[in-house]
Design a protein around this motif. Structure first.
Motif, PDB file in Angstrom:
ATOM      1  N   LEU A 191       1.360  -4.045   3.991  1.00  0.00           N
ATOM      2  CA  LEU A 191       1.537  -2.855   3.172  1.00  0.00           C
ATOM      3  C   LEU A 191       1.427  -3.189   1.682  1.00  0.00           C
ATOM      4  O   LEU A 191       0.821  -2.448   0.914  1.00  0.00           O
ATOM      5  N   LEU A 192       1.970  -4.328   1.292  1.00  0.00           N
ATOM      6  CA  LEU A 192       1.886  -4.751  -0.099  1.00  0.00           C
ATOM      7  C   LEU A 192       0.447  -5.069  -0.485  1.00  0.00           C
ATOM      8  O   LEU A 192      -0.013  -4.699  -1.574  1.00  0.00           O
TER       9      LEU A 192
ATOM     10  N   THR B 182      -5.627  -1.010  -3.021  1.00  0.00           N
ATOM     11  CA  THR B 182      -5.921   0.398  -3.298  1.00  0.00           C
ATOM     12  C   THR B 182      -5.750   0.699  -4.782  1.00  0.00           C
ATOM     13  O   THR B 182      -6.601   1.366  -5.388  1.00  0.00           O
ATOM     14  N   LEU B 183      -4.695   0.207  -5.372  1.00  0.00           N
ATOM     15  CA  LEU B 183      -4.457   0.428  -6.797  1.00  0.00           C
ATOM     16  C   LEU B 183      -5.540  -0.236  -7.644  1.00  0.00           C
ATOM     17  O   LEU B 183      -6.064   0.365  -8.586  1.00  0.00           O
TER      18      LEU B 183
ATOM     19  N   THR C  36      -1.529  -1.770  -0.727  1.00  0.00           N
ATOM     20  CA  THR C  36      -1.180  -1.049  -1.952  1.00  0.00           C
ATOM     21  C   THR C  36      -1.842  -1.685  -3.168  1.00  0.00           C
ATOM     22  O   THR C  36      -2.403  -0.985  -4.017  1.00  0.00           O
ATOM     23  N   GLY C  37      -1.806  -3.006  -3.237  1.00  0.00           N
ATOM     24  CA  GLY C  37      -2.428  -3.706  -4.361  1.00  0.00           C
ATOM     25  C   GLY C  37      -3.932  -3.507  -4.397  1.00  0.00           C
ATOM     26  O   GLY C  37      -4.507  -3.269  -5.470  1.00  0.00           O
TER      27      GLY C  37
ATOM     28  N   THR D 169      -4.072 -10.286  -5.801  1.00  0.00           N
ATOM     29  CA  THR D 169      -3.695  -9.893  -4.436  1.00  0.00           C
ATOM     30  C   THR D 169      -4.655 -10.477  -3.412  1.00  0.00           C
ATOM     31  O   THR D 169      -5.006  -9.817  -2.435  1.00  0.00           O
TER      32      THR D 169
END
Length: 90
Positions: A46-47, A53-54, A50-51, A36
């Motif tokens: 947003l993608l 954060t995960l 999310t990547g 990412t």
């Protein structure tokens, strides 16, 4: 006399599975963080969030698991003897 493969040798190291899981989480989190990268392929915010954060959560969980395994193997301070884990010279 050699041992037979079907003989029961007792339970293995209880921290081995947790350590392997921690290493796996670190590997997956690092791989996800590496895939990412916004400087190579800009994507939707947003993608990317999310990547990241995960992957950060996976890395932190992996580090916590490994730290707990290292602490249980190498010993930490006992709750009964609070000063026993202190390695500083007195």
């Amino acid at each position: 006399m050699g041992t037979q493969p079907y003989e029961h040798h007792g339970a293995g190291d209880p921290t081995a599975v947790r350590a392997a899981l921690g290493l796996g989480l670190l590997a997956v989190g690092g791989w996800l963080l590496n895939t990412t990268r916004p400087w190579q392929k800009p994507g939707h915010a947003l993608l990317l969030a999310t990547g990241w954060t995960l992957s950060g959560a996976l890395l932190v969980c992996g580090l916590v698991l490994l730290a707990r395994c290292v602490r249980s193997v190498h010993g930490g301070p006992d709750p009964e003897h609070p000063g026993s884990g202190d390695r500083r010279p007195s």
